[in-house]
Write a protein that holds these residues in place. Sequence first.
Motif, PDB file in Angstrom:
ATOM      1  N   LYS A  10     137.562  54.679  32.270  1.00  0.00           N
ATOM      2  CA  LYS A  10     138.183  53.865  33.324  1.00  0.00           C
ATOM      3  C   LYS A  10     139.601  53.446  32.935  1.00  0.00           C
ATOM      4  O   LYS A  10     140.526  53.494  33.742  1.00  0.00           O
ATOM      5  CB  LYS A  10     137.321  52.629  33.609  1.00  0.00           C
ATOM      6  N   ILE A  11     139.758  53.009  31.701  1.00  0.00           N
ATOM      7  CA  ILE A  11     141.074  52.586  31.223  1.00  0.00           C
ATOM      8  C   ILE A  11     142.052  53.759  31.226  1.00  0.00           C
ATOM      9  O   ILE A  11     143.160  53.670  31.757  1.00  0.00           O
ATOM     10  CB  ILE A  11     140.969  51.993  29.805  1.00  0.00           C
ATOM     11  N   HIS A  12     141.626  54.879  30.646  1.00  0.00           N
ATOM     12  CA  HIS A  12     142.529  56.008  30.470  1.00  0.00           C
ATOM     13  C   HIS A  12     142.792  56.771  31.764  1.00  0.00           C
ATOM     14  O   HIS A  12     143.767  57.524  31.850  1.00  0.00           O
ATOM     15  CB  HIS A  12     142.005  56.933  29.383  1.00  0.00           C
ATOM     16  N   ALA A  13     141.972  56.556  32.781  1.00  0.00           N
ATOM     17  CA  ALA A  13     142.265  57.147  34.086  1.00  0.00           C
ATOM     18  C   ALA A  13     143.501  56.510  34.705  1.00  0.00           C
ATOM     19  O   ALA A  13     144.224  57.134  35.480  1.00  0.00           O
ATOM     20  CB  ALA A  13     141.060  56.981  35.023  1.00  0.00           C
ATOM     21  N   VAL A  14     143.766  55.252  34.340  1.00  0.00           N
ATOM     22  CA  VAL A  14     144.917  54.518  34.879  1.00  0.00           C
ATOM     23  C   VAL A  14     146.048  54.450  33.855  1.00  0.00           C
ATOM     24  O   VAL A  14     147.223  54.613  34.188  1.00  0.00           O
ATOM     25  CB  VAL A  14     144.496  53.090  35.301  1.00  0.00           C
ATOM     26  N   PHE A  15     145.692  54.204  32.597  1.00  0.00           N
ATOM     27  CA  PHE A  15     146.685  54.069  31.524  1.00  0.00           C
ATOM     28  C   PHE A  15     146.300  54.979  30.361  1.00  0.00           C
ATOM     29  O   PHE A  15     145.761  54.515  29.344  1.00  0.00           O
ATOM     30  CB  PHE A  15     146.761  52.613  31.056  1.00  0.00           C
ATOM     31  N   PRO A  16     146.571  56.284  30.481  1.00  0.00           N
ATOM     32  CA  PRO A  16     146.132  57.226  29.439  1.00  0.00           C
ATOM     33  C   PRO A  16     146.770  56.997  28.079  1.00  0.00           C
ATOM     34  O   PRO A  16     146.234  57.447  27.059  1.00  0.00           O
ATOM     35  CB  PRO A  16     146.538  58.593  30.016  1.00  0.00           C
ATOM     36  N   HIS A  17     147.908  56.278  28.033  1.00  0.00           N
ATOM     37  CA  HIS A  17     148.623  56.085  26.773  1.00  0.00           C
ATOM     38  C   HIS A  17     148.152  54.865  25.997  1.00  0.00           C
ATOM     39  O   HIS A  17     148.575  54.663  24.850  1.00  0.00           O
ATOM     40  CB  HIS A  17     150.117  55.921  27.054  1.00  0.00           C
ATOM     41  N   ILE A  18     147.314  54.020  26.590  1.00  0.00           N
ATOM     42  CA  ILE A  18     146.923  52.763  25.936  1.00  0.00           C
ATOM     43  C   ILE A  18     145.860  53.024  24.869  1.00  0.00           C
ATOM     44  O   ILE A  18     144.799  53.577  25.153  1.00  0.00           O
ATOM     45  CB  ILE A  18     146.393  51.755  26.980  1.00  0.00           C
ATOM     46  N   PRO A  19     146.117  52.616  23.614  1.00  0.00           N
ATOM     47  CA  PRO A  19     145.104  52.785  22.567  1.00  0.00           C
ATOM     48  C   PRO A  19     143.907  51.856  22.809  1.00  0.00           C
ATOM     49  O   PRO A  19     144.081  50.709  23.236  1.00  0.00           O
ATOM     50  CB  PRO A  19     145.836  52.387  21.279  1.00  0.00           C
ATOM     51  N   VAL A  20     142.721  52.366  22.541  1.00  0.00           N
ATOM     52  CA  VAL A  20     141.497  51.572  22.666  1.00  0.00           C
ATOM     53  C   VAL A  20     140.786  51.554  21.321  1.00  0.00           C
ATOM     54  O   VAL A  20     140.498  52.611  20.745  1.00  0.00           O
ATOM     55  CB  VAL A  20     140.555  52.145  23.747  1.00  0.00           C
ATOM     56  N   ILE A  21     140.540  50.365  20.828  1.00  0.00           N
ATOM     57  CA  ILE A  21     139.827  50.179  19.562  1.00  0.00           C
ATOM     58  C   ILE A  21     138.376  49.846  19.878  1.00  0.00           C
ATOM     59  O   ILE A  21     138.100  48.922  20.651  1.00  0.00           O
ATOM     60  CB  ILE A  21     140.432  49.022  18.746  1.00  0.00           C
ATOM     61  N   GLY A  22     137.446  50.591  19.309  1.00  0.00           N
ATOM     62  CA  GLY A  22     136.026  50.280  19.472  1.00  0.00           C
ATOM     63  C   GLY A  22     135.499  49.565  18.242  1.00  0.00           C
ATOM     64  O   GLY A  22     135.828  49.930  17.111  1.00  0.00           O
ATOM     65  N   PHE A  23     134.681  48.543  18.469  1.00  0.00           N
ATOM     66  CA  PHE A  23     134.070  47.825  17.341  1.00  0.00           C
ATOM     67  C   PHE A  23     132.565  47.711  17.581  1.00  0.00           C
ATOM     68  O   PHE A  23     132.080  46.696  18.082  1.00  0.00           O
ATOM     69  CB  PHE A  23     134.701  46.448  17.186  1.00  0.00           C
ATOM     70  N   PRO A  24     131.804  48.765  17.222  1.00  0.00           N
ATOM     71  CA  PRO A  24     130.345  48.709  17.360  1.00  0.00           C
ATOM     72  C   PRO A  24     129.730  48.052  16.121  1.00  0.00           C
ATOM     73  O   PRO A  24     129.128  48.698  15.274  1.00  0.00           O
ATOM     74  CB  PRO A  24     129.955  50.184  17.476  1.00  0.00           C
ATOM     75  N   ARG A  25     129.872  46.754  16.034  1.00  0.00           N
ATOM     76  CA  ARG A  25     129.511  46.007  14.827  1.00  0.00           C
ATOM     77  C   ARG A  25     128.031  46.192  14.470  1.00  0.00           C
ATOM     78  O   ARG A  25     127.165  46.244  15.332  1.00  0.00           O
ATOM     79  CB  ARG A  25     129.815  44.522  15.056  1.00  0.00           C
ATOM     80  N   GLN A  26     127.793  46.287  13.165  1.00  0.00           N
ATOM     81  CA  GLN A  26     126.450  46.397  12.585  1.00  0.00           C
ATOM     82  C   GLN A  26     125.744  47.696  12.956  1.00  0.00           C
ATOM     83  O   GLN A  26     124.534  47.821  12.778  1.00  0.00           O
ATOM     84  CB  GLN A  26     125.583  45.187  12.985  1.00  0.00           C
ATOM     85  N   SER A  27     126.494  48.664  13.466  1.00  0.00           N
ATOM     86  CA  SER A  27     125.883  49.967  13.754  1.00  0.00           C
ATOM     87  C   SER A  27     125.494  50.661  12.458  1.00  0.00           C
ATOM     88  O   SER A  27     126.130  50.467  11.413  1.00  0.00           O
ATOM     89  CB  SER A  27     126.856  50.860  14.519  1.00  0.00           C
ATOM     90  N   LEU A  28     124.457  51.484  12.516  1.00  0.00           N
ATOM     91  CA  LEU A  28     124.112  52.310  11.369  1.00  0.00           C
ATOM     92  C   LEU A  28     125.281  53.237  11.064  1.00  0.00           C
ATOM     93  O   LEU A  28     125.925  53.764  11.980  1.00  0.00           O
ATOM     94  CB  LEU A  28     122.866  53.136  11.669  1.00  0.00           C
ATOM     95  N   VAL A  29     125.546  53.419   9.802  1.00  0.00           N
ATOM     96  CA  VAL A  29     126.686  54.242   9.404  1.00  0.00           C
ATOM     97  C   VAL A  29     126.600  55.628  10.026  1.00  0.00           C
ATOM     98  O   VAL A  29     127.609  56.196  10.459  1.00  0.00           O
ATOM     99  CB  VAL A  29     126.774  54.327   7.864  1.00  0.00           C
ATOM    100  N   GLU A  30     125.385  56.174  10.110  1.00  0.00           N
ATOM    101  CA  GLU A  30     125.233  57.528  10.656  1.00  0.00           C
ATOM    102  C   GLU A  30     125.569  57.603  12.142  1.00  0.00           C
ATOM    103  O   GLU A  30     125.756  58.698  12.687  1.00  0.00           O
ATOM    104  CB  GLU A  30     123.823  58.061  10.409  1.00  0.00           C
TER     105      GLU A  30
END
Length: 291
Positions: A204-224
């Motif tokens: 949704k973000i990149h459909a409007v602003f393809p240049h904007i960086p998005v940082i994901g933080f899936p905290r406590q996720s299994l390393v795998e």
Amino acid sequence: MRQAGRYLPEYQALRKQAGSFMSLCLTPELAAEVTLQPVKRFGMDGAILFSDILMVPYGLGYALEFIEGKGPVLEKFFGTMPVFETEKFYSRTSPIYETVKRIKQEKPEKAGLIGFCGGAWTVACYMLGNSADQFLYARDFSLSADRIFRQLLDVLVEASGFYLIEQIKAGAEAIQIFDSHAGLAPPGMYEDYVVAPTRALVRKIHAVFPHIPVIGFPRQSLVENLAHYTRETKVTALSLDTSAGLAWAQENIHAVLQGNLDPKLMEGEAAPMLEAAATILKTMKKPFVFN
């Protein structure tokens, strides 16, 4: 990170002036000042919007307050599906976009401005339960009422996409998605409850602003799960907690990395903290955000 100035005396003074945490978040001149306090004091490279991940359900019409010593008290979801209505949502969340505009105008030119929202899974957990019991009811509900839960995630993705796009229009230069409780997703449902909603939100973000960086933080996720999450969601950067080693992440994650100093080190003596920070900086050989 997004409220890194809470211990500062200047923050405490503004918090007292605002009267309540909600008032502080929804008063643009105060929220902008709080956002910029650490930047002004320490010359940080980035300013992180001062707000809260529960502003999305608030925008959807849910009652929200923050009680001293208890934390957020959010009206609970009882099966009546919230409806995302653009005008109503914008009206309730408009102070946040005004805050972003003020920060953009007032921040040092070199400091980037990061907006954010909560991940759909994490926000849904708060709408169904609370962190005191590790969202036990929310996790049970997601499995026993899977169809309804998926509908709720869809509404949250729609509202969050609008919310982030409006932040970008107001001046946010990067976005972070805080899935603070991603690690609590039921076994076998990580793909559907964490990865898929994040992928939809990034699209949704990149459909409007393809240049904007998005940082994901899936905290406590299994390393795998981290390499899969990064690859499938198409986030620009992955924020790491302390469970993933940086050497491993550099080899296996094909994205900018962020993290992963243990926050507990901030509460002790200076020497171990500085040593750990130096180790992180020596370890990283690729684009990296230290926080």
